[in-house]
Design an enzyme around this catalytic site. Structure first.
Site, PDB file in Angstrom:
ATOM      1  N   ASP A 254       0.858  -1.179   0.000  1.00 47.54           N
ATOM      2  CA  ASP A 254       0.000   0.000   0.000  1.00 47.54           C
ATOM      3  C   ASP A 254       0.906   1.245   0.000  1.00 47.54           C
ATOM      4  OD1 ASP A 254      -2.182   1.662  -0.040  1.00 47.54           O
ATOM      5  OD2 ASP A 254      -3.261   0.626   1.553  1.00 47.54           O
TER       6      ASP A 254
HETATM    7  C1  NOJ Z   1      -4.196   3.705   0.040  1.00 48.02           C
HETATM    8  C2  NOJ Z   1      -5.358   2.778   0.205  1.00 48.02           C
HETATM    9  O1  NOJ Z   1      -5.284   2.101   1.444  1.00 48.02           O
HETATM   10  C3  NOJ Z   1      -5.498   1.741  -0.896  1.00 48.02           C
HETATM   11  O2  NOJ Z   1      -6.719   1.104  -0.742  1.00 48.02           O
HETATM   12  C4  NOJ Z   1      -5.373   2.390  -2.248  1.00 48.02           C
HETATM   13  O3  NOJ Z   1      -5.528   1.426  -3.254  1.00 48.02           O
HETATM   14  C5  NOJ Z   1      -4.034   3.064  -2.345  1.00 48.02           C
HETATM   15  N1  NOJ Z   1      -3.944   4.105  -1.326  1.00 48.02           N
HETATM   16  C6  NOJ Z   1      -3.774   3.660  -3.718  1.00 48.02           C
HETATM   17  O4  NOJ Z   1      -4.576   4.750  -3.935  1.00 48.02           O
END
Ligand code: NOJ
Length: 709
Positions: A254
């Site tokens: 993430d």
């Molecule tokens: C953080 C989020 O937790 C995740 O779900 C998302 O896909 C990513 N950012 C990318 O935007």
């Protein structure tokens, strides 16, 4: 030698690390910071993947840099959060879960994938597979609700819908692995600490289903689980996902999560963080810069090997090859035909109508019989932007149909007067008096209240998940002005809100969630009776914050609730039951069930049986009903939940018609993690309960006997 091995043989370490790096372009902002100019990094090979980039021209220009201006010409992989639609928005995931319709779940994913692919997107960070039982957590809006069986069914349907049978769609990403939905006190990014049994029974099944459906990528959660950050969780990422489940795809961290291993307190510097993540099994570093700058040092220190780097690069290149990017780096990019865009709006309207849950409809106040004048009151009545919900991907701010627009289009002969009364979360009551005057002489009064779109989603936990601002005061004033006239309430939210007073005083209560682009039209379809509501809540609605978590899969305990016995499990100041139980939802039909029958009285582990129930629509309108199949193992070596969902089915019946719903139950469905957490099939009696909601008092029950082979 294959193209991929040739490439790996020709790559410098920097180019390899570039393939393991995903950098955020600025076309959407989904994290605390974005990168600066990305062109130089792409051209040098230091950036091999992007997120948050879309649009045919932008993507083509950027891809051109990678394909034509780098030494090896490896195409970029471009990801975006296409969560519930791309430019066209479907209902938010928790809302769509309420449709209990795997074909719909797949169809909206397929439609979103086509639209995103035309915009140059190759990968979506969806489906979100996090089962959650805590409405304080804002990300509950992105997931399947409280139940692992539903989570698994949605995961399988979404992966198939996004990807197609052979990745001809876009790659999906099952996230956030695992147990993110169990964050302490529902507070975003907090740690999780749950039992190995809960992990297995509740949080892993949706991921296992996604892997079985061939999901191309997986994203670990930001959170730690019992002291081990998921970004460094070798046991779960490598041993379980790759080893036990046989996942061969790409694991993407993430946003900045690898660098955050330092905040977690398991890495002293970026090199250690990068080494922990690579060792755990993470292939792509999203936005931490840890692989690019940390792995060279980690290699020098001997914390990781080049073979581990190569293995990750190989997985990334295989994904690019499977997506067809080497053959056509501009795959799918282009302008869609107007007809395809229009069809997508039709699907969005149907999906929004199927997702709304009619929680209450006293005296059959809905559907409305052509009123002369409607008083439409509340801050969500003319709030097209809010209809988008959290994660609106690439959808423009304009383009959603508001409630007032939808109703005016559906009821051209009705005068519809609208007033906000209050803002969603403001502290000003000044507009209430004027709004309430609209009730004078109105023959229908509709309240439109709830949350703003940004009150759920990432970083949007709420300690008080009630009606925000002064909306309750507005509602109270409207109820007083309405007198004995029924008030219809449309509730918009990204979570089950705690609204006992609203539920009590409203004659009709429709949970619309955030319905997406066609919000107002879909709501008008339901209110006018063009469509009968068919959504069922995929999550229990608490009566009070102190009840959280309240969910149907509880265990009995040694002193289960008994009103007559003080020393039993209960609150002094609240009922144990939720306000609305999982599965609850009304339609405009009136369904009656009878004659539960099973094709066999015994079941082996490898066997299967059919569960059937007769259904009649004794109401005056055509409608659809959802039938749930639960099991309950009363005596086993480990305690079992009071109800476990094992299947669901739907039946549509004309007024006066009868039919039957058949569901298959396999012996393997009744396995559970045994005393040592290995799959366990325990001979003995199991109750089979069938009905319309997870409420014992409304279920038909039969008993079967599980027998050894
Ligand atoms: C953080 C989020 O937790 C995740 O779900 C998302 O896909 C990513 N950012 C990318 O935007």
């Amino acid at each position: 030698m294959s193209r991929i091995e040739q490439l790996i043989g020709a790559m410098t370490l920097g180019e390899k690390l570039g393939q393991l790096t995903m950098t955020a372009a600025p076309y959407a902002v989904t994290g605390p910071f974005v990168a600066g100019d990305i062109s130089a990094g792409i051209k040098s090979g230091a950036i091999g993947n992007l997120l948050n980039l879309y649009g045919p021209d932008t993507v083509a220009k950027t891809q051109h840099l990678a394909v034509e201006e780098t030494r090896l010409g490896i195409p970029l992989l471009i990801g975006l959060d296409v969560i519930h639609g791309h430019r066209t928005l479907f209902p938010v995931p928790l809302g769509e879960a309420a449709a209990f319709d795997p074909a719909l779940w797949a169809a909206t994913a397929h439609a979103a994938a086509r639209e995103a692919a035309a915009d140059g997107v190759h990968l979506t960070f969806a489906p979100m597979c996090d089962v959650c039982r805590d409405p304080r957590w804002g990300r509950i809006v992105e997931g399947p609700g409280e139940d692992p069986f539903v989570g698994a069914a949605i995961a399988a349907a979404k992966v198939a819908g996004f990807q197609g049978s052979n990745l001809e769609g876009i790659a999906a990403c099952a996230k956030h692995f695992a147990a993110y939905g169990a964050v302490t006190a529902g507070r975003e990014y907090a740690s999780t600490d749950i039992s190995a049994r809960t992990l297995q029974e509740v949080h892993l099944p949706a991921f296992a289903a996604a892997v079985a459906a061939g999901v191309a990528t997986i994203m670990p959660a930001f959170t730690e689980l019992g002291g081990v950050p998921m970004t460094a969780h070798k046991e779960l990422l490598t041993d379980y996902l790759r080893g036990e489940l046989g996942f061969e795809g790409v694991i993407i961290s993430d946003y900045n999560a690898i660098a955050e291993l330092m905040h977690h307190g398991v890495a002293a510097d970026l090199a250690e963080a990068a080494a922990l993540a690579l060792q755990a099994g993470i292939d792509i570093d999203m936005m931490a810069g840890a692989y690019g700058s940390g792995l060279p040092i980690a290699l020098e220190r001997g914390l990781v090997s080049l073979a581990q780097v190569d293995a990750a690069v190989r997985r990334v290149l295989i994904l690019k090859e499977r997506l067809g990017l080497f053959k056509d780096p501009y795959r799918g990019v282009g302008v869609e035909a107007a007809e395809i865009v229009a069809q997508r709006r039709v699907l969005a309207r149907a999906a929004a109508a199927k997702s709304a849950v009619l929680l209450k409809n006293d005296g059959g106040v809905l559907p409305l019989a052509k009123p002369r004048r409607i008083a439409l009151i509340g801050p969500l009545g003319d709030a097209a932007e809010e209809m988008r919900g959290a994660w609106a991907a690439a959808a423009p701010m304009t383009g959603c149909v508001s409630v007032v627009e939808g109703l005016r289009a559906a009821l051209p002969d009705t005068k519809i007067d609208h007033a906000k009364g209050v803002t969603i979360d403001g502290g000003d009551t000044i507009g209430i008096a004027e709004a309430v005057t609209l009730c004078d002489g109105a023959d229908a009064i509709i309240l439109c209240v709830g949350e703003a779109a940004n009150m759920s989603g990432e970083a949007a936990s709420r300690a008080h998940p009630h009606l925000p601002g002064l909306q309750q005061a507005l509602c109270d004033a409207v109820f007083a002005a309405a007198g004995t006239r029924p008030v219809i309430t449309l509730l918009f939210s990204g979570r089950p809100l705690i609204v006992p007073a609203l539920a009590e005083k409203s004659a009709a209560l429709l949970a619309a969630w955030f319905p997406g682009s066609e919000a107002g039209n879909a709501i008008a379809d339901l209110i006018t009776g063009k469509v009968s509501p068919s959504g069922r809540t995929p999550i229990s609605w608490p009566r009070a914050t102190g009840q959280i978590p309240v969910f149907f899969g509880e265990r009995n305990g040694g002193r289960p609730f008994n009103a007559a016995d003080h020393y039993t499990s209960k609150y002094l100041d609240s009922e144990n039951t939720p306000l609305f139980v999982f599965g609850h939802g009304l339609s405009y039909g009136r369904f009656v069930f009878s004659n539960l029958r099973l094709s066999a009285a015994t079941l082996t582990e490898k066997g299967a049986l059919t569960v059937q129930v007769d259904v009649a629509n004794d109401g005056a309108r055509a409608a659809e009903e959802t039938i749930f199949l639960f099991s309950h193992d009363k005596v086993a070596q480990v305690t079992r939940p009071l109800l476990e969902l094992k299947g669901f089915g739907k039946i549509a019946l004309e007024p006066g018609a009868r039919g039957a719903v058949s569901l298959t139950l396999r012996g393997t469905d009744l396995r559970f993690p045994g005393p040592r957490l290995t799959p366990w099939f325990e001979p003995g009696e199991v109750e089979i309960c069938v009905g319309t909601a997870a409420d014992r008092t409304r279920l038909l029950t039969a008993t079967i006997t599980l027998v050894a082979q």
